[in-house]
Write a protein that holds these residues in place. Structure first.
Motif, PDB file in Angstrom:
ATOM      1  N   LYS A 198       1.326  17.603 -19.780  1.00 53.73           N
ATOM      2  CA  LYS A 198       1.257  18.888 -19.093  1.00 53.73           C
ATOM      3  C   LYS A 198      -0.063  19.078 -18.348  1.00 53.73           C
ATOM      4  N   ILE A 199      -1.178  18.712 -18.972  1.00 57.81           N
ATOM      5  CA  ILE A 199      -2.496  19.008 -18.401  1.00 57.81           C
ATOM      6  C   ILE A 199      -3.055  17.851 -17.575  1.00 57.81           C
ATOM      7  N   ALA A 200      -3.051  16.635 -18.129  1.00 59.35           N
ATOM      8  CA  ALA A 200      -3.703  15.506 -17.458  1.00 59.35           C
ATOM      9  C   ALA A 200      -2.834  14.846 -16.402  1.00 59.35           C
ATOM     10  N   TYR A 201      -1.518  14.917 -16.568  1.00 55.53           N
ATOM     11  CA  TYR A 201      -0.621  14.257 -15.615  1.00 55.53           C
ATOM     12  C   TYR A 201       0.035  15.264 -14.671  1.00 55.53           C
ATOM     13  N   ASP A 202       0.980  16.038 -15.161  1.00 59.37           N
ATOM     14  CA  ASP A 202       1.719  16.973 -14.301  1.00 59.37           C
ATOM     15  C   ASP A 202       0.823  18.057 -13.716  1.00 59.37           C
ATOM     16  N   GLY A 203      -0.133  18.527 -14.502  1.00 60.44           N
ATOM     17  CA  GLY A 203      -0.985  19.625 -14.056  1.00 60.44           C
ATOM     18  C   GLY A 203      -1.868  19.290 -12.872  1.00 60.44           C
ATOM     19  N   LEU A 204      -2.144  18.014 -12.666  1.00 59.95           N
ATOM     20  CA  LEU A 204      -3.027  17.610 -11.563  1.00 59.95           C
ATOM     21  C   LEU A 204      -2.275  17.314 -10.268  1.00 59.95           C
ATOM     22  N   ARG A 205      -0.973  17.176 -10.346  1.00 52.95           N
ATOM     23  CA  ARG A 205      -0.190  16.818  -9.159  1.00 52.95           C
ATOM     24  C   ARG A 205      -0.458  17.718  -7.948  1.00 52.95           C
ATOM     25  N   PRO A 206      -0.441  19.044  -8.118  1.00 52.37           N
ATOM     26  CA  PRO A 206      -0.632  19.905  -6.941  1.00 52.37           C
ATOM     27  C   PRO A 206      -1.966  19.709  -6.242  1.00 52.37           C
ATOM     28  N   TYR A 207      -2.987  19.290  -6.977  1.00 51.99           N
ATOM     29  CA  TYR A 207      -4.316  19.133  -6.378  1.00 51.99           C
ATOM     30  C   TYR A 207      -4.356  17.978  -5.387  1.00 51.99           C
ATOM     31  N   PHE A 208      -3.550  16.960  -5.645  1.00 55.84           N
ATOM     32  CA  PHE A 208      -3.557  15.802  -4.752  1.00 55.84           C
ATOM     33  C   PHE A 208      -2.888  16.102  -3.418  1.00 55.84           C
ATOM     34  N   GLU A 209      -2.098  17.156  -3.375  1.00 56.35           N
ATOM     35  CA  GLU A 209      -1.463  17.539  -2.116  1.00 56.35           C
ATOM     36  C   GLU A 209      -2.498  18.025  -1.104  1.00 56.35           C
ATOM     37  N   LYS A 210      -3.658  18.450  -1.587  1.00 54.59           N
ATOM     38  CA  LYS A 210      -4.707  18.974  -0.719  1.00 54.59           C
ATOM     39  C   LYS A 210      -5.807  17.946  -0.430  1.00 54.59           C
ATOM     40  N   ILE A 211      -5.712  16.797  -1.055  1.00 50.09           N
ATOM     41  CA  ILE A 211      -6.729  15.759  -0.882  1.00 50.09           C
ATOM     42  C   ILE A 211      -6.395  14.886   0.318  1.00 50.09           C
ATOM     43  N   LYS A 212      -7.396  14.572   1.108  1.00 49.68           N
ATOM     44  CA  LYS A 212      -7.209  13.665   2.229  1.00 49.68           C
ATOM     45  C   LYS A 212      -7.828  12.310   1.904  1.00 49.68           C
ATOM     46  N   PRO A 213      -7.209  11.221   2.342  1.00 49.79           N
ATOM     47  CA  PRO A 213      -7.760   9.890   2.059  1.00 49.79           C
ATOM     48  C   PRO A 213      -9.018   9.637   2.890  1.00 49.79           C
ATOM     49  N   PHE A 214      -9.723   8.580   2.554  1.00 51.74           N
ATOM     50  CA  PHE A 214     -10.850   8.157   3.373  1.00 51.74           C
ATOM     51  C   PHE A 214     -10.378   7.859   4.792  1.00 51.74           C
ATOM     52  N   LYS A 215     -11.218   8.098   5.744  1.00 49.12           N
ATOM     53  CA  LYS A 215     -10.905   7.788   7.125  1.00 49.12           C
ATOM     54  C   LYS A 215     -10.586   6.297   7.257  1.00 49.12           C
ATOM     55  N   ASN A 216      -9.514   5.992   7.973  1.00 48.54           N
ATOM     56  CA  ASN A 216      -9.068   4.622   8.246  1.00 48.54           C
ATOM     57  C   ASN A 216      -8.429   3.921   7.044  1.00 48.54           C
ATOM     58  N   ALA A 217      -8.250   4.623   5.920  1.00 51.16           N
ATOM     59  CA  ALA A 217      -7.621   3.979   4.760  1.00 51.16           C
ATOM     60  C   ALA A 217      -6.195   3.551   5.089  1.00 51.16           C
ATOM     61  N   LEU A 218      -5.433   4.434   5.713  1.00 52.52           N
ATOM     62  CA  LEU A 218      -4.058   4.088   6.084  1.00 52.52           C
ATOM     63  C   LEU A 218      -4.052   2.963   7.123  1.00 52.52           C
ATOM     64  N   GLU A 219      -4.992   2.984   8.037  1.00 52.68           N
ATOM     65  CA  GLU A 219      -5.068   1.941   9.056  1.00 52.68           C
ATOM     66  C   GLU A 219      -5.288   0.569   8.426  1.00 52.68           C
ATOM     67  N   VAL A 220      -6.071   0.528   7.359  1.00 49.02           N
ATOM     68  CA  VAL A 220      -6.314  -0.734   6.654  1.00 49.02           C
ATOM     69  C   VAL A 220      -5.002  -1.334   6.177  1.00 49.02           C
ATOM     70  N   PHE A 221      -4.152  -0.516   5.575  1.00 49.02           N
ATOM     71  CA  PHE A 221      -2.869  -1.012   5.080  1.00 49.02           C
ATOM     72  C   PHE A 221      -1.990  -1.483   6.238  1.00 49.02           C
ATOM     73  N   LYS A 222      -1.990  -0.739   7.316  1.00 50.27           N
ATOM     74  CA  LYS A 222      -1.196  -1.133   8.478  1.00 50.27           C
ATOM     75  C   LYS A 222      -1.664  -2.471   9.036  1.00 50.27           C
ATOM     76  N   LYS A 223      -2.976  -2.630   9.199  1.00 53.02           N
ATOM     77  CA  LYS A 223      -3.534  -3.852   9.791  1.00 53.02           C
ATOM     78  C   LYS A 223      -3.315  -5.056   8.883  1.00 53.02           C
ATOM     79  N   LEU A 224      -3.558  -4.875   7.587  1.00 59.83           N
ATOM     80  CA  LEU A 224      -3.365  -5.983   6.648  1.00 59.83           C
ATOM     81  C   LEU A 224      -1.901  -6.384   6.567  1.00 59.83           C
ATOM     82  N   HIS A 225      -1.028  -5.393   6.615  1.00 63.12           N
ATOM     83  CA  HIS A 225       0.412  -5.665   6.613  1.00 63.12           C
ATOM     84  C   HIS A 225       0.803  -6.469   7.859  1.00 63.12           C
ATOM     85  N   GLU A 226       0.265  -6.089   8.993  1.00 62.28           N
ATOM     86  CA  GLU A 226       0.552  -6.793  10.249  1.00 62.28           C
ATOM     87  C   GLU A 226       0.072  -8.244  10.191  1.00 62.28           C
TER      88      GLU A 226
END
Length: 222
Positions: free
Chosen positions: A81-109
């Protein structure tokens, strides 16, 4: 060194997003559940030193129950309830590091296999900022049975990717848990760290790569 690398695996917390952006949001939540977290953090320190377990969650609950003075079932429910489910909503407001998604795209390519290996449930982060579609494997160490820096979850990671450990580069933000765990398992290791930490920390030399941002990481790896 990088010619033999066939896969890149990443930690999530503090590696794909800045830890402070989560911690600052969690202050009221932690204060509200302070008693729980005093027990929970104590138990997690023990779990980081524990050998692989057939049922990680049951053993963690039993340790919590002993520390909190309640039943294992009650402790397990509170953790969920507290450590797992309770933290889920907070991650909806978190943004990843800049270019993190690009790294996955480039490495995948470029044909690299990609994976996530986290000490907390990856599912807790939702779609992980659009990264999931690029991953060949997503693992939580708790489900495997041992937290980092045990080399066991890294071994399971290598098996799942169908590669030798030496063909995998693991990226994290902790020398103790990520770098040493990966190196002990025979993998290459990279650490994301602030410029000041890279300048003044001699221990960072334990990593094969140290970088401050993901644009820099791409320049090093590719």
């Amino acid at each position: 060194m990088f010619g033999e690398i066939k896969a890149v695996a990443f930690d999530i917390d503090g590696t794909l997003y800045p830890s402070f952006s989560l911690y600052i949001r969690l202050v009221p939540y932690i204060i509200r559940h302070l008693k729980f977290y005093l027990h929970y953090n104590k138990v997690r320190r023990i779990m980081h030193r524990t050998a692989p377990l057939p049922d990680f969650y049951e053993y963690q609950a039993r340790l919590m129950a002993e520390d909190m003075g309640c039943s294992a079932a009650e402790a397990r429910e509170q953790i969920k309830k507290i450590a797992y489910d309770g933290l889920r909503p907070y991650f909806e407001k978190i943004k990843p590091f800049k270019n993190a998604l690009e790294v996955f795209k480039k490495l995948h390519e470029k044909g690299f296999k990609l994976a996530l290996l986290s000490d907390f449930p990856p599912s807790q982060k939702g779609d992980i900022w659009g990264i999931i579609p690029y991953c060949d494997l997503i693992l939580g160490t708790e489900e495997i049975g041992a937290l980092k820096p045990s080399k066991y979850p890294f071994g399971i990671l290598a098996i799942g990717l169908e590669l030798e450990p030496s063909q995998i580069l693991y990226v994290g933000n902790s020398i103790k848990f990520d770098v040493r765990g990966a190196k002990n398992a025979g993998m290459k290791a990279a650490i994301i760290a602030s410029p000041l930490k890279r300048i003044f920390s001699k221990k960072i030399k334990e990593a094969d790569i140290s970088f401050s941002n993901y644009r820099q990481f791409l320049d090093i790896v590719l």
